[in-house]
Design a protein around this motif. Sequence first.
Motif, PDB file in Angstrom:
ATOM      1  N   LEU A 149      -8.184  -7.169 -11.122  1.00 39.19           N
ATOM      2  CA  LEU A 149      -7.298  -7.895 -10.220  1.00 39.19           C
ATOM      3  C   LEU A 149      -6.559  -6.995  -9.241  1.00 39.19           C
ATOM      4  CD1 LEU A 149      -5.761 -10.694 -12.471  1.00 39.19           C
ATOM      5  CD2 LEU A 149      -7.472 -10.905 -10.678  1.00 39.19           C
ATOM      6  N   LYS A 150      -6.635  -5.672  -9.435  1.00 39.40           N
ATOM      7  CA  LYS A 150      -6.031  -4.782  -8.438  1.00 39.40           C
ATOM      8  C   LYS A 150      -6.652  -5.008  -7.065  1.00 39.40           C
ATOM      9  CE  LYS A 150      -4.782  -0.949 -11.526  1.00 39.40           C
ATOM     10  NZ  LYS A 150      -5.008   0.489 -11.829  1.00 39.40           N
ATOM     11  N   ARG A 151      -7.895  -5.460  -7.059  1.00 36.28           N
ATOM     12  CA  ARG A 151      -8.601  -5.669  -5.790  1.00 36.28           C
ATOM     13  C   ARG A 151      -7.890  -6.679  -4.893  1.00 36.28           C
ATOM     14  NH1 ARG A 151     -13.569  -5.216  -3.253  1.00 36.28           N
ATOM     15  NH2 ARG A 151     -14.133  -7.013  -1.966  1.00 36.28           N
ATOM     16  N   GLN A 152      -7.280  -7.696  -5.483  1.00 32.56           N
ATOM     17  CA  GLN A 152      -6.669  -8.733  -4.654  1.00 32.56           C
ATOM     18  C   GLN A 152      -5.502  -8.192  -3.820  1.00 32.56           C
ATOM     19  OE1 GLN A 152      -4.688 -11.932  -6.794  1.00 32.56           O
ATOM     20  NE2 GLN A 152      -4.308 -10.583  -8.541  1.00 32.56           N
ATOM     21  N   HIS A 153      -4.939  -7.051  -4.241  1.00 37.13           N
ATOM     22  CA  HIS A 153      -3.830  -6.434  -3.502  1.00 37.13           C
ATOM     23  C   HIS A 153      -4.276  -5.198  -2.725  1.00 37.13           C
ATOM     24  CE1 HIS A 153      -1.071  -9.080  -5.566  1.00 37.13           C
ATOM     25  NE2 HIS A 153      -1.504  -8.660  -6.740  1.00 37.13           N
ATOM     26  N   SER A 154      -5.560  -5.103  -2.382  1.00 36.23           N
ATOM     27  CA  SER A 154      -6.101  -3.877  -1.779  1.00 36.23           C
ATOM     28  C   SER A 154      -6.124  -3.900  -0.252  1.00 36.23           C
ATOM     29  CB  SER A 154      -7.525  -3.624  -2.307  1.00 36.23           C
ATOM     30  OG  SER A 154      -8.405  -4.677  -1.919  1.00 36.23           O
ATOM     31  N   VAL A 155      -5.375  -4.790   0.372  1.00 33.91           N
ATOM     32  CA  VAL A 155      -5.354  -4.880   1.839  1.00 33.91           C
ATOM     33  C   VAL A 155      -5.035  -3.524   2.469  1.00 33.91           C
ATOM     34  CG1 VAL A 155      -4.151  -5.913   3.809  1.00 33.91           C
ATOM     35  CG2 VAL A 155      -4.799  -7.330   1.843  1.00 33.91           C
ATOM     36  N   GLU A 156      -4.113  -2.786   1.856  1.00 34.01           N
ATOM     37  CA  GLU A 156      -3.700  -1.469   2.383  1.00 34.01           C
ATOM     38  C   GLU A 156      -4.895  -0.514   2.487  1.00 34.01           C
ATOM     39  OE1 GLU A 156      -0.718  -1.184  -0.547  1.00 34.01           O
ATOM     40  OE2 GLU A 156      -2.084  -0.720  -2.193  1.00 34.01           O
ATOM     41  N   TYR A 157      -5.799  -0.578   1.515  1.00 43.46           N
ATOM     42  CA  TYR A 157      -6.989   0.276   1.508  1.00 43.46           C
ATOM     43  C   TYR A 157      -7.897  -0.046   2.693  1.00 43.46           C
ATOM     44  CZ  TYR A 157     -11.788   1.526   0.060  1.00 43.46           C
ATOM     45  OH  TYR A 157     -13.081   1.980   0.027  1.00 43.46           O
ATOM     46  N   TRP A 158      -8.147  -1.320   2.941  1.00 46.39           N
ATOM     47  CA  TRP A 158      -9.065  -1.723   4.007  1.00 46.39           C
ATOM     48  C   TRP A 158      -8.473  -1.453   5.386  1.00 46.39           C
ATOM     49  CZ3 TRP A 158     -13.607  -2.498   1.868  1.00 46.39           C
ATOM     50  CH2 TRP A 158     -13.652  -2.926   0.529  1.00 46.39           C
ATOM     51  N   SER A 197      -0.869 -12.023   5.345  1.00 45.65           N
ATOM     52  CA  SER A 197      -2.234 -11.575   5.059  1.00 45.65           C
ATOM     53  C   SER A 197      -2.874 -12.456   3.989  1.00 45.65           C
ATOM     54  CB  SER A 197      -2.206 -10.123   4.558  1.00 45.65           C
ATOM     55  OG  SER A 197      -3.467  -9.727   4.045  1.00 45.65           O
ATOM     56  N   PRO A 198      -4.190 -12.586   4.011  1.00 40.10           N
ATOM     57  CA  PRO A 198      -4.859 -13.191   2.857  1.00 40.10           C
ATOM     58  C   PRO A 198      -4.930 -12.192   1.711  1.00 40.10           C
ATOM     59  CG  PRO A 198      -6.492 -12.491   4.468  1.00 40.10           C
ATOM     60  CD  PRO A 198      -5.140 -12.212   5.077  1.00 40.10           C
ATOM     61  N   TYR A 199      -4.994 -12.698   0.490  1.00 34.69           N
ATOM     62  CA  TYR A 199      -5.399 -11.838  -0.613  1.00 34.69           C
ATOM     63  C   TYR A 199      -6.866 -11.447  -0.402  1.00 34.69           C
ATOM     64  CZ  TYR A 199      -1.365 -12.887  -3.676  1.00 34.69           C
ATOM     65  OH  TYR A 199      -0.116 -12.991  -4.228  1.00 34.69           O
ATOM     66  N   VAL A 200      -7.260 -10.330  -0.965  1.00 32.83           N
ATOM     67  CA  VAL A 200      -8.682  -9.983  -0.997  1.00 32.83           C
ATOM     68  C   VAL A 200      -9.310 -10.801  -2.124  1.00 32.83           C
ATOM     69  CG1 VAL A 200     -10.361  -8.128  -1.255  1.00 32.83           C
ATOM     70  CG2 VAL A 200      -8.144  -7.658  -0.182  1.00 32.83           C
ATOM     71  N   HIS A 201     -10.298 -11.615  -1.799  1.00 35.22           N
ATOM     72  CA  HIS A 201     -10.871 -12.497  -2.817  1.00 35.22           C
ATOM     73  C   HIS A 201     -11.559 -11.677  -3.903  1.00 35.22           C
ATOM     74  CE1 HIS A 201     -15.086 -12.031  -1.460  1.00 35.22           C
ATOM     75  NE2 HIS A 201     -14.599 -11.998  -0.240  1.00 35.22           N
ATOM     76  N   ALA A 219       0.877 -23.679  -6.443  1.00 35.70           N
ATOM     77  CA  ALA A 219       1.685 -22.463  -6.379  1.00 35.70           C
ATOM     78  C   ALA A 219       1.669 -21.763  -7.729  1.00 35.70           C
ATOM     79  CB  ALA A 219       3.119 -22.811  -5.991  1.00 35.70           C
ATOM     80  N   GLY A 220       1.771 -20.409  -7.685  1.00 37.29           N
ATOM     81  CA  GLY A 220       1.877 -19.626  -8.913  1.00 37.29           C
ATOM     82  C   GLY A 220       3.283 -19.067  -9.024  1.00 37.29           C
ATOM     83  N   ASP A 221       3.401 -17.787  -9.410  1.00 36.41           N
ATOM     84  CA  ASP A 221       4.722 -17.154  -9.416  1.00 36.41           C
ATOM     85  C   ASP A 221       5.302 -17.140  -8.003  1.00 36.41           C
ATOM     86  OD1 ASP A 221       4.562 -16.695 -12.100  1.00 36.41           O
ATOM     87  OD2 ASP A 221       3.907 -14.618 -11.913  1.00 36.41           O
ATOM     88  N   THR A 222       4.405 -17.186  -7.012  1.00 32.94           N
ATOM     89  CA  THR A 222       4.790 -17.231  -5.608  1.00 32.94           C
ATOM     90  C   THR A 222       4.002 -18.370  -4.952  1.00 32.94           C
ATOM     91  OG1 THR A 222       3.081 -15.590  -5.108  1.00 32.94           O
ATOM     92  CG2 THR A 222       5.291 -14.761  -5.511  1.00 32.94           C
ATOM     93  N   PRO A 223       4.360 -18.785  -3.740  1.00 33.52           N
ATOM     94  CA  PRO A 223       3.685 -19.938  -3.135  1.00 33.52           C
ATOM     95  C   PRO A 223       2.184 -19.771  -2.949  1.00 33.52           C
ATOM     96  CG  PRO A 223       5.750 -19.483  -2.004  1.00 33.52           C
ATOM     97  CD  PRO A 223       5.528 -18.352  -2.951  1.00 33.52           C
ATOM     98  N   SER A 224       1.704 -18.537  -2.758  1.00 30.70           N
ATOM     99  CA  SER A 224       0.280 -18.309  -2.516  1.00 30.70           C
ATOM    100  C   SER A 224      -0.338 -17.581  -3.702  1.00 30.70           C
ATOM    101  CB  SER A 224       0.083 -17.479  -1.236  1.00 30.70           C
ATOM    102  OG  SER A 224      -1.280 -17.360  -0.926  1.00 30.70           O
ATOM    103  N   SER A 225      -1.679 -17.582  -3.736  1.00 31.22           N
ATOM    104  CA  SER A 225      -2.392 -16.815  -4.753  1.00 31.22           C
ATOM    105  C   SER A 225      -3.795 -16.537  -4.250  1.00 31.22           C
ATOM    106  CB  SER A 225      -2.440 -17.559  -6.095  1.00 31.22           C
ATOM    107  OG  SER A 225      -3.427 -18.569  -6.064  1.00 31.22           O
ATOM    108  N   CYS A 226      -4.486 -15.644  -4.949  1.00 37.18           N
ATOM    109  CA  CYS A 226      -5.849 -15.276  -4.567  1.00 37.18           C
ATOM    110  C   CYS A 226      -6.799 -16.458  -4.644  1.00 37.18           C
ATOM    111  CB  CYS A 226      -6.334 -14.146  -5.470  1.00 37.18           C
ATOM    112  SG  CYS A 226      -7.911 -13.426  -4.987  1.00 37.18           S
ATOM    113  N   ARG A 227      -6.465 -17.446  -5.446  1.00 32.48           N
ATOM    114  CA  ARG A 227      -7.346 -18.588  -5.693  1.00 32.48           C
ATOM    115  C   ARG A 227      -7.703 -19.323  -4.397  1.00 32.48           C
ATOM    116  NH1 ARG A 227      -4.752 -19.839  -9.203  1.00 32.48           N
ATOM    117  NH2 ARG A 227      -5.988 -19.147 -10.978  1.00 32.48           N
ATOM    118  N   LEU A 228      -6.763 -19.405  -3.467  1.00 33.59           N
ATOM    119  CA  LEU A 228      -7.041 -20.084  -2.202  1.00 33.59           C
ATOM    120  C   LEU A 228      -8.196 -19.417  -1.462  1.00 33.59           C
ATOM    121  CD1 LEU A 228      -6.487 -21.951   0.202  1.00 33.59           C
ATOM    122  CD2 LEU A 228      -4.651 -20.393   0.887  1.00 33.59           C
ATOM    123  N   PHE A 229      -8.193 -18.100  -1.430  1.00 35.97           N
ATOM    124  CA  PHE A 229      -9.199 -17.366  -0.663  1.00 35.97           C
ATOM    125  C   PHE A 229     -10.518 -17.273  -1.427  1.00 35.97           C
ATOM    126  CE2 PHE A 229      -4.884 -16.112   0.302  1.00 35.97           C
ATOM    127  CZ  PHE A 229      -4.809 -16.609   1.598  1.00 35.97           C
TER     128      PHE A 229
END
Length: 440
Positions: free
Chosen positions: A101-110, A232-236, A314-324
């Motif tokens: 699941l670290k991948r979903q927060h990898s926007v900084e890498y890309w 930003s979108p999460y990385v799916h 919604a999860g812990d926050t309004p958005s989640s990786c599930r949407l993407f």
Amino acid sequence: MSNRSQKMYGKAAFALVFAILILLITYSIFIGTVDIRSYFLPLLPSPPPGAQPPRATGPPLKVYMYDLPRRFNVGMLNRKSTEQAPVTARTWPTWPRNSGLKRQHSVEYWMMGSLLFDGDGGDGRAAVRVSDPELADAFFVPFFSSLSFNTHGHHMTDPATEIDHQLQIDVLKILGESKYWQRSGGRDHVIPLTHPNAFRFLRPQINASIQIVVDFGRYPHVMSNLSKDVVSPYVHVVDSFTDDNHSNPYESRTTLLFFQGRTFRKDEGIVRVKLAKILAGYDDVHYERSVATGDNIKASSQRMRSSKFCLHPAGDTPSSCRLFDAIVSHCVPVIVSDEIELPFEDEIDYTKFSLFFSFKEALEPGYMVDQLRKFPKDRWIEMWRQLNSISHHFEFHYPPEKEDAVNMLWRQVKHKLPAVKLAIHRNRRLKIPDWWRRRK
């Protein structure tokens, strides 16, 4: 007049008419009144019905990227390495397959990779790296703050948390010594913060910067606002549905509504437990409590591809990786969140491929399922087509590809810069910042 003379005059007249015709066509193309494609390339495929054309954006954004030691970024991908020299295009590592699941927060890498890529510039990139900061439109800080939290402080109380804290201290020290940070107060600096706990120790000190966030609704206005920040979108995490060309996609997707994930969440996420009760007992609804293991992600990917609608509460926050995940699976998203902000919304109309329910509507017994069962087949097929045509905007690539998520993010940064420049210039001369707010 002889026949020979007549032929000569005829050829001259034809040449003159032809030359005038060419001039008229050239001028018409120049001023945009003639579509040369329709005249000479009638057999080329047309865009899908309803597809949104790429937005003209002019020259790419010029970005200066700080040369930070690897411990601030890719060094966290391989903690056994002792190399600290700034990474280059030649030494750029691939994102690890076993990152979970670290991948979903990898926007900084890309985003960092897109600036390191040394292509020829003819690839439709929205941003390019410049070596001279005086030429830069914006400044990128390649600190992987989300990966730092996931790597060093994931449990928030373990000893490794101090490493995350120290990295934040160190990067702010580097920025504080930069005259470019000083002259703008950090306003023209871009910092990805896609994990909700990224940069959590010293977040107030970067409030003025252009922040790349996914869960905008989590933060108070003083920390994030849409006038300067980019959603930003999460990385799916599921595999993209690249060969979704079924002749009858509506009938091939036998599940009406699908959800698989954690059901016990904080804040708005409490709706998930309530939905579990509301949606129980329907034969055509799959609502399953699970955690994100490798096997469960694979199973979720297959089930999304066989479902007409995919639920995004919604999860812990309004958005989640599930949407993407749903978008790249071409499963029409059903979004249940009263406070969600969506990426690229100035260019993409989500109502063309998504459905929205308020908490009140979703929690009314039978209402949501009844609406989905009555949803017209032809409208669903049009939404499915839209998903096929826009899903590439949510893909992250290295090297970056035209109109992909990385380029869309840089384009969003470019959209924010006029307001950022205004704030910088006003701040330099005002004695009382935001004086109008103090008027009674």
